[in-house]
Each structure stands twice: as C-alpha cells, then as structure tokens.
Design an enzyme around this catalytic site. Structure first.
Site, PDB file in Angstrom:
ATOM      1  N   MET A  57       0.793  -1.229   0.000  1.00 22.61           N
ATOM      2  CA  MET A  57       0.000   0.000   0.000  1.00 22.61           C
ATOM      3  C   MET A  57       0.827   1.282   0.000  1.00 22.61           C
ATOM      4  SD  MET A  57      -2.799  -1.438  -0.332  1.00 22.61           S
ATOM      5  CE  MET A  57      -4.007  -0.122  -0.219  1.00 22.61           C
TER       6      MET A  57
ATOM      7  N   LEU B  82       3.468   3.908  -2.125  1.00 23.09           N
ATOM      8  CA  LEU B  82       4.029   4.248  -3.433  1.00 23.09           C
ATOM      9  C   LEU B  82       5.513   3.921  -3.400  1.00 23.09           C
ATOM     10  CD1 LEU B  82       2.452   7.711  -4.258  1.00 23.09           C
ATOM     11  CD2 LEU B  82       1.908   5.472  -5.244  1.00 23.09           C
TER      12      LEU B  82
ATOM     13  N   ASN C 180       2.152  -5.717 -10.300  1.00 25.66           N
ATOM     14  CA  ASN C 180       1.169  -5.288  -9.295  1.00 25.66           C
ATOM     15  C   ASN C 180      -0.184  -5.890  -9.644  1.00 25.66           C
ATOM     16  OD1 ASN C 180       0.126  -3.741  -7.086  1.00 25.66           O
ATOM     17  ND2 ASN C 180      -0.723  -2.275  -8.546  1.00 25.66           N
TER      18      ASN C 180
ATOM     19  N   HIS D 121      -4.322  -5.153  -9.143  1.00 26.07           N
ATOM     20  CA  HIS D 121      -5.226  -4.057  -8.807  1.00 26.07           C
ATOM     21  C   HIS D 121      -6.674  -4.522  -9.027  1.00 26.07           C
ATOM     22  CE1 HIS D 121      -6.376   0.083  -8.148  1.00 26.07           C
ATOM     23  NE2 HIS D 121      -7.228  -0.060  -9.148  1.00 26.07           N
TER      24      HIS D 121
HETATM   25  C1  GRF Z   1      -6.049  -6.723  -3.245  1.00 26.55           C
HETATM   26  O1  GRF Z   1      -7.377  -6.354  -3.518  1.00 26.55           O
HETATM   27  C2  GRF Z   1      -5.119  -6.150  -4.284  1.00 26.55           C
HETATM   28  O2  GRF Z   1      -5.680  -6.089  -5.549  1.00 26.55           O
HETATM   29  C3  GRF Z   1      -4.881  -4.759  -3.754  1.00 26.55           C
HETATM   30  O3  GRF Z   1      -4.775  -4.928  -2.370  1.00 26.55           O
HETATM   31  C4  GRF Z   1      -5.557  -6.067  -1.972  1.00 26.55           C
HETATM   32  C5  GRF Z   1      -4.664  -6.981  -1.175  1.00 26.55           C
HETATM   33  O4  GRF Z   1      -5.368  -8.066  -0.631  1.00 26.55           O
HETATM   34  N1  GRF Z   1      -3.716  -4.178  -4.386  1.00 26.55           N
HETATM   35  P1  GRF Z   1      -4.576  -9.209   0.147  1.00 26.55           P
HETATM   36  O5  GRF Z   1      -3.704  -8.510   1.201  1.00 26.55           O
HETATM   37  O6  GRF Z   1      -3.734  -9.951  -0.831  1.00 26.55           O
HETATM   38  O7  GRF Z   1      -5.618 -10.064   0.777  1.00 26.55           O
END
Ligand code: GRF
Length: 231
Positions: free
Chosen positions: A101, A103, A118, A120
């Site tokens: 989370m 940058l 990544n 998303h």
């Molecule tokens: C996922 O929805 C991913 O796409 C986003 O952050 C979330 C991470 O979920 N970038 P997790 O920690 O893998 O359960």
C-alpha cells in the site's frame, strides 16, 4: 512484434519476492499454488508494516520475512533502497506487489524495471488508486474486474499483463463483490506469475506498453514436468 522475455529464466524455479502491507490473501495463493512446486520459489516477503498478517503467512511457510518500517526521519527512497537490497540479496528475479500500500520511489521502479508486477482490483484504467471496489460501486458500473500489470512510475498506469472481468452482483453488496474480486485476483495473479516464470511474457518491440503472452508455453512446461519431451 514480440521482444525479449520480461524475465530471462536464469534459473528454474523462478525466484520471486512478494511485497505486501496487509492481509496477504494473494500472497497465500502464491504460497499454496506455486511455491515449491517447481516453477516458482518465493525467496522473501517484505512489508512496510511490522504487524502485517502477510509476514505471519510467510513465516508459516518458512519463507524469509522482513518488515521495513520507516526509521525516524527516514525518506521513502531510503526505505525502498533497503527493500531493494534485501530482495536483490535473495536473488529475486520477479517482485510481486500483492497489496503493497505504499508508493514506490522512481529509483526502485527503475531498478526493477520490467520485473515488478502489481495486482489491482479493477479493470484499469478505470478506478486507479485506493478503494477501487468502492469507486466501482459508487460509479454504478455493472462490470468491474482485476488487472495484473507491470509497474511504472505512475499510480496503476504500467503496461497491462492480464485482465479479467467480474460482474457486480445486482444486490450491489460490497462484501459479495469483494469476495468475487479476490477469488479472481488469486487466479489471475498466480497465472500471471506462471506465465512470467515460463518465459511466456514479452514486451512488444515497437510499443513497450503492449505486453504479449504465449499461453502455449505453459502447456509445454506442464508436459516437460510430466516427463514428456519438450515440443
Ligand atoms: C487486493 O485487492 C489487491 O488487488 C490490492 O490490495 C488487496 C490486497 O489483498 N492491491 P490481500 O492482502 O492480498 O488479501
């Protein structure tokens, strides 16, 4: 036209590092479905948050795990350099951001250019940034989805590797949509990593925004592992 593979298979299995900030369900999918099965080895899991559940998941799988909180007064670039050195020491050839989370600094992105993936939870370029699922619900779309992309210096702007749609339930129930999106994430991310490990991902020589995939290469990897000759 296809160019060189995104990652040159220097070894088999492919050494992969994962960066995660939170829950780590995507990390768990990688550990359960790929790690130690021949194609992929998770060589390290790093987090910006010492308490991240993802670190516990890594430890439970006996994968080296390390947190990198910012030291007092430390700049993001410096923390990113420490993370980069740590994954490089483990010889990671691919770095997967699975719910990371923060940058990442431009220097980090350049250091691992074309080796940084990544995931998303939307069909980019729709709904980049935070809370993509909430953005999709607020917009009222009927279909959203999941994107796996290479990371560039922008926010969720890098070249797309794979995408898959997810229908928004007619109830518009957030929990149901999140569950559906996460299930697709786990499939799509593990598939994307297998493709990279198989050398089946290339950047177009004329337009590096375009990423080519060769699904046939996965089948030949499967055949070789089952003891069949390559071909
Ligand atoms: C996922 O929805 C991913 O796409 C986003 O952050 C979330 C991470 O979920 N970038 P997790 O920690 O893998 O359960």
């Amino acid at each position: 036209m296809s160019g060189a593979p995104a990652v040159d298979g220097r070894g088999d299995p492919l050494p992969v590092a994962v960066l995660a900030s939170g829950h780590g369900s995507n990390l768990q999918a990688i550990l359960d479905r790929l790690h130690g099965r021949g194609e992929v080895e998770v060589v390290g899991v790093a987090s910006d948050r010492p308490g991240a559940r993802a670190l516990e998941r890594a430890a439970a799988a006996r994968v080296p795990a390390q947190s990198f909180p910012l030291a007092p007064g430390e700049e993001r670039e410096s923390r990113d350099r420490r993370i980069g050195d740590w994954v490089a020491e483990r010889d990671a050839q691919l770095i997967v951001l699975a719910g990371y989370m923060q940058l990442l600094s431009a220097a980090f992105v350049r250091r691992f250019e074309r080796r940084l993936l990544n995931i998303h939870p939307s069909l980019l370029p729709a709904f980049p940034g935070l809370d993509a699922i909430g953005q999709a619900l607020a917009y009222g779309v009927k279909v959203t989805g999941v994107t796996v992309h290479f990371v560039d210096e922008g926010v969720d702007t890098g070249p797309v590797l794979l995408q898959r749609p997810v229908e928004v339930p007619y109830t518009r129930d957030r929990v149901a949509l999140e569950e559906a999106v996460h299930a697709v994430e786990h499939d799509l991310l593990t598939h994307a990593i297998r493709l990279v490990a198989a050398g089946a991902v290339t950047f177009d020589t004329e337009d590096p925004r375009i990423v080519h995939t060769d699904e046939g290469k996965l089948e030949s990897v499967g055949h070789q592992r089952a003891g069949h000759p390559a071909g």
